[in-house]
Design a protein around this motif. Sequence first.
Motif, mmCIF file in Angstrom:
data_model
loop_
_atom_site.group_PDB
_atom_site.id
_atom_site.type_symbol
_atom_site.label_atom_id
_atom_site.label_comp_id
_atom_site.label_asym_id
_atom_site.label_seq_id
_atom_site.Cartn_x
_atom_site.Cartn_y
_atom_site.Cartn_z
ATOM 1 N N THR A 185 0.849 -1.184 0.000
ATOM 2 C CA THR A 185 0.000 0.000 0.000
ATOM 3 C C THR A 185 0.892 1.244 0.000
ATOM 4 O O THR A 185 2.057 1.199 0.419
ATOM 5 C CB THR A 185 -0.914 0.045 1.231
ATOM 6 O OG1 THR A 185 -0.111 0.197 2.414
ATOM 7 C CG2 THR A 185 -1.758 -1.220 1.338
ATOM 8 N N TRP A 186 0.339 2.354 -0.465
ATOM 9 C CA TRP A 186 1.090 3.605 -0.469
ATOM 10 C C TRP A 186 1.545 3.966 0.942
ATOM 11 O O TRP A 186 2.707 4.305 1.163
ATOM 12 C CB TRP A 186 0.244 4.732 -1.055
ATOM 13 C CG TRP A 186 0.834 6.095 -0.873
ATOM 14 C CD1 TRP A 186 0.450 7.057 0.014
ATOM 15 C CD2 TRP A 186 1.959 6.647 -1.585
ATOM 16 N NE1 TRP A 186 1.248 8.175 -0.099
ATOM 17 C CE2 TRP A 186 2.177 7.955 -1.069
ATOM 18 C CE3 TRP A 186 2.789 6.173 -2.598
ATOM 19 C CZ2 TRP A 186 3.198 8.781 -1.547
ATOM 20 C CZ3 TRP A 186 3.803 6.998 -3.071
ATOM 21 C CH2 TRP A 186 4.004 8.284 -2.546
ATOM 22 N N ASN A 187 0.636 3.874 1.915
ATOM 23 C CA ASN A 187 0.980 4.220 3.295
ATOM 24 C C ASN A 187 2.118 3.343 3.819
ATOM 25 O O ASN A 187 3.055 3.827 4.465
ATOM 26 C CB ASN A 187 -0.234 4.074 4.210
ATOM 27 C CG ASN A 187 -1.118 5.304 4.213
ATOM 28 O OD1 ASN A 187 -0.763 6.342 3.665
ATOM 29 N ND2 ASN A 187 -2.283 5.184 4.828
ATOM 30 N N SER A 188 2.025 2.051 3.549
ATOM 31 C CA SER A 188 3.028 1.127 4.068
ATOM 32 C C SER A 188 4.399 1.422 3.472
ATOM 33 O O SER A 188 5.410 1.476 4.203
ATOM 34 C CB SER A 188 2.625 -0.316 3.748
ATOM 35 O OG SER A 188 3.624 -1.223 4.173
ATOM 36 N N TYR A 189 4.456 1.626 2.162
ATOM 37 C CA TYR A 189 5.748 1.889 1.517
ATOM 38 C C TYR A 189 6.307 3.229 1.990
ATOM 39 O O TYR A 189 7.488 3.342 2.300
ATOM 40 C CB TYR A 189 5.589 1.876 -0.005
ATOM 41 C CG TYR A 189 6.906 1.880 -0.741
ATOM 42 C CD1 TYR A 189 7.663 0.718 -0.861
ATOM 43 C CD2 TYR A 189 7.404 3.053 -1.307
ATOM 44 C CE1 TYR A 189 8.886 0.713 -1.532
ATOM 45 C CE2 TYR A 189 8.622 3.069 -1.982
ATOM 46 C CZ TYR A 189 9.360 1.895 -2.086
ATOM 47 O OH TYR A 189 10.571 1.908 -2.745
ATOM 48 N N PHE A 190 5.448 4.239 2.059
ATOM 49 C CA PHE A 190 5.878 5.560 2.514
ATOM 50 C C PHE A 190 6.419 5.504 3.935
ATOM 51 O O PHE A 190 7.494 6.050 4.229
ATOM 52 C CB PHE A 190 4.705 6.541 2.440
ATOM 53 C CG PHE A 190 5.004 7.890 3.042
ATOM 54 C CD1 PHE A 190 5.638 8.873 2.304
ATOM 55 C CD2 PHE A 190 4.659 8.169 4.364
ATOM 56 C CE1 PHE A 190 5.934 10.113 2.853
ATOM 57 C CE2 PHE A 190 4.947 9.403 4.918
ATOM 58 C CZ PHE A 190 5.581 10.376 4.162
ATOM 59 N N ASN A 191 5.677 4.851 4.822
ATOM 60 C CA ASN A 191 6.091 4.800 6.229
ATOM 61 C C ASN A 191 7.422 4.069 6.398
ATOM 62 O O ASN A 191 8.304 4.509 7.152
ATOM 63 C CB ASN A 191 5.020 4.109 7.066
ATOM 64 C CG ASN A 191 3.748 4.925 7.179
ATOM 65 O OD1 ASN A 191 3.720 6.110 6.860
ATOM 66 N ND2 ASN A 191 2.674 4.286 7.621
#
Length: 360
Positions: free
Chosen positions: A200-206
């Motif tokens: 997910t975008w959030n997971s990769y970003f975090n």
Amino acid sequence: MKKLPYFFPIAFILFFNCSSNDDTSNQDSISDALYFPPINSNVWETKSITDLSWNENQLQPLLDFLESQNTKSFMILHEGKIVVESYMNDHEETSLWYWASAGKTLTSTISGIAQDEGLLDINDEVSDYLGTGWTSASLDKENLITCKHLLSMTSGLDDSLGNDVSPENLQYIADAGTRWAYHNVYVKMQDVVTVASNQTWNSYFNTKLRDKIGMSGFPNGWLASNNVNVYWSDTRSMARFGLLIYAKGKWENTQIISESFLNDATNTSQDINKSYGYLWWLNGKDSYHLPSLQFEFDGELIPNAPSDLYAALGKNDQKIYVVPSKKLVIVRMGNAANDSTFGLSTFDNDLWEKINALTD
């Protein structure tokens, strides 16, 4: 006017540019002196205005001006250390606020990280990742659009149709690369990263950015608003990101994003709007374009600011300024100083007049 609670600048981001003007010895000396606040800690070393030989008498006029212009928080970092940090208009150090379009630079940075990891190539067609039919353009026109076109705002898609980035709203108006237009279609790069990373975008970003430099967020940082993910954080998190960019993509001894990508991102990305990189605004050029207008303005983006400044600019005057020549990162959060704009406003030039009075 609330007096300065402690004697250090808030996050106006001035970044040490990787551009050709800076000699290697100067870059090395800045790197050696650079301070990084620890991750998972509120400790942040400070530096006094006196030590920098700045004009201390101009600090309060700057803060008074900021408060009168609906500012909520303001920081200045010098070589990573806090010189000025102030909160006003019912805002506190732990308060969260939106980055608006200043957060576009987060998408640019994550795209660079994904390319560094070999997950994508920004020269690839967007359709290589999202499949065909992600726009309403004909197949031959859609296949002209690369990831780099999304990052440089040159997709050629119609920018007059609102915030919706569903296929029916992404309509052809010109061949990719032939027209610069400020457009929410850049968020498709978040979809590209999601597909390429299988996260997910959030997971990769975090994992790849937020956690590595100690940023906070709400609740995971990103909040959907008008079909766009908007980042929310405290002011120091914004300053941390600015510091990473100033440090040419390194956090202490870890290279988070390659210097080569950041160099491309913070220099002119196409030949239409000289003052735009990969979702970064650039000062010091001889012309610029503004959102919603197909008109070229002569002169620098922010005449009062140093020519090597580059900036993350968001609606209602969210600001990150990076100025390599002055070793500064500057951050401003708040409501619109004057009229609401998508990025650049008259406030930028007025604010730099006050900053110059303090720092020169």
